[in-house]
Design an enzyme around this catalytic site. Sequence first.
Site, PDB file in Angstrom:
ATOM      1  N   ASP A  91       1.201  -1.527   0.165  1.00 50.48           N
ATOM      2  CA  ASP A  91       0.343  -0.092   0.194  1.00 50.48           C
ATOM      3  C   ASP A  91       0.724   1.725   0.020  1.00 50.48           C
ATOM      4  O   ASP A  91       2.333   1.042   0.493  1.00 50.48           O
ATOM      5  CB  ASP A  91      -0.881  -0.048   1.399  1.00 50.48           C
ATOM      6  CG  ASP A  91      -1.715   1.036   1.292  1.00 50.48           C
ATOM      7  OD1 ASP A  91      -2.679   1.463   0.588  1.00 50.48           O
ATOM      8  OD2 ASP A  91      -1.392   1.680   2.556  1.00 50.48           O
ATOM      9  N   LYS A 132      -8.655  -4.937  -2.816  1.00 44.57           N
ATOM     10  CA  LYS A 132      -7.253  -5.156  -3.252  1.00 44.57           C
ATOM     11  C   LYS A 132      -6.966  -6.760  -3.495  1.00 44.57           C
ATOM     12  O   LYS A 132      -6.420  -7.497  -3.534  1.00 44.57           O
ATOM     13  CB  LYS A 132      -6.215  -4.471  -1.923  1.00 44.57           C
ATOM     14  CG  LYS A 132      -6.326  -3.374  -2.527  1.00 44.57           C
ATOM     15  CD  LYS A 132      -5.491  -2.403  -1.394  1.00 44.57           C
ATOM     16  CE  LYS A 132      -5.294  -0.676  -1.988  1.00 44.57           C
ATOM     17  NZ  LYS A 132      -4.406  -0.128  -0.965  1.00 44.57           N
ATOM     18  N   GLY A 164      -5.747   3.716  -4.526  1.00 42.34           N
ATOM     19  CA  GLY A 164      -6.368   3.027  -4.464  1.00 42.34           C
ATOM     20  C   GLY A 164      -6.395   4.302  -5.879  1.00 42.34           C
ATOM     21  O   GLY A 164      -7.421   4.793  -6.031  1.00 42.34           O
ATOM     22  N   ASP A 224      -2.418  -0.781   5.886  1.00 42.78           N
ATOM     23  CA  ASP A 224      -2.514   0.186   7.329  1.00 42.78           C
ATOM     24  C   ASP A 224      -3.673   0.925   7.671  1.00 42.78           C
ATOM     25  O   ASP A 224      -4.290   0.459   8.720  1.00 42.78           O
ATOM     26  CB  ASP A 224      -1.273   1.247   7.543  1.00 42.78           C
ATOM     27  CG  ASP A 224      -2.129   2.596   6.001  1.00 42.78           C
ATOM     28  OD1 ASP A 224      -2.115   2.595   4.852  1.00 42.78           O
ATOM     29  OD2 ASP A 224      -2.867   3.863   7.506  1.00 42.78           O
TER      30      ASP A 224
END
Length: 274
Positions: free
Chosen positions: A10, A198, A45, A221
């Site tokens: 991420d 994801k 994202g 996270d």
Amino acid sequence: MKRMKAIALDLDGTLLTSDKKISQATKETIQVAKDLGIKIILCTGRPLKGILHYLEELELVDDTDFSITYNGGLIQENKSGNVHYQKTLSKEEVSHIYQETYSVGLPINMIDLDYAYETTYPAGVQSYYPQIMEILSFLKKNPDDFEDNHRFNKAVICTDQELLDQQAQQLPAEFFDSYTTVKSRPILLEVLPKGVSKGDALVRLADLLGISMDEMMACGDEENDLSMIEAAGFGVAMENAIDSLKEAADYITASNNHDGVAQAINYMIFESEY
């Protein structure tokens, strides 16, 4: 520990520090992993154009480098942008999202492969999305301004955290049944096509690369990272991660501001603390 063949990372709150940088220690450790033949996959994202500078910084621009963008809505080649998987929202769905969110006083932005769109916001409310995603090109348009066959990658609600959390509770249960909704930041709720995550995209990419999920490590996270933490053979939560992510993880590393990704990769490769 089984040797991993791929690492999914991420961005915000994980790979990036609070000032949106990649630390030198993290870059060097990622290079060690790459030198061992481990694939590095950014999972975000953001759209691909919103992460190109990070891909270039990490030298992830070979023909065989991939990213997962739009929170799992797309799998793309980093160098060419070629799409290997895509799941989108219809104009009708985005119109519905707009009507429902507007009715509870929440602003939305719509995003496709080319632009982000500023809709007419509820009176007295603004979206923070144009401020936090300055790299994107924004146009002022509402859903009705598009052709019936237009497709969107996602919609986002980005506003004051207290307002967002309070008013999102006013949305009908049917809204959450119809779409995948995940927090990617405290001020940002993403509305995605049903089934997009994801984790789902990581499974699809693993199949494309010929890698088993047991050979994947994933670091995150926030709420939108939970599916990939659960899907990967070795799931890592940052010290700054939300509690549910820490509970699901196999390993809790240092925070994004203290080289947590470097620590996790070092632990995975050498089975020693950073």
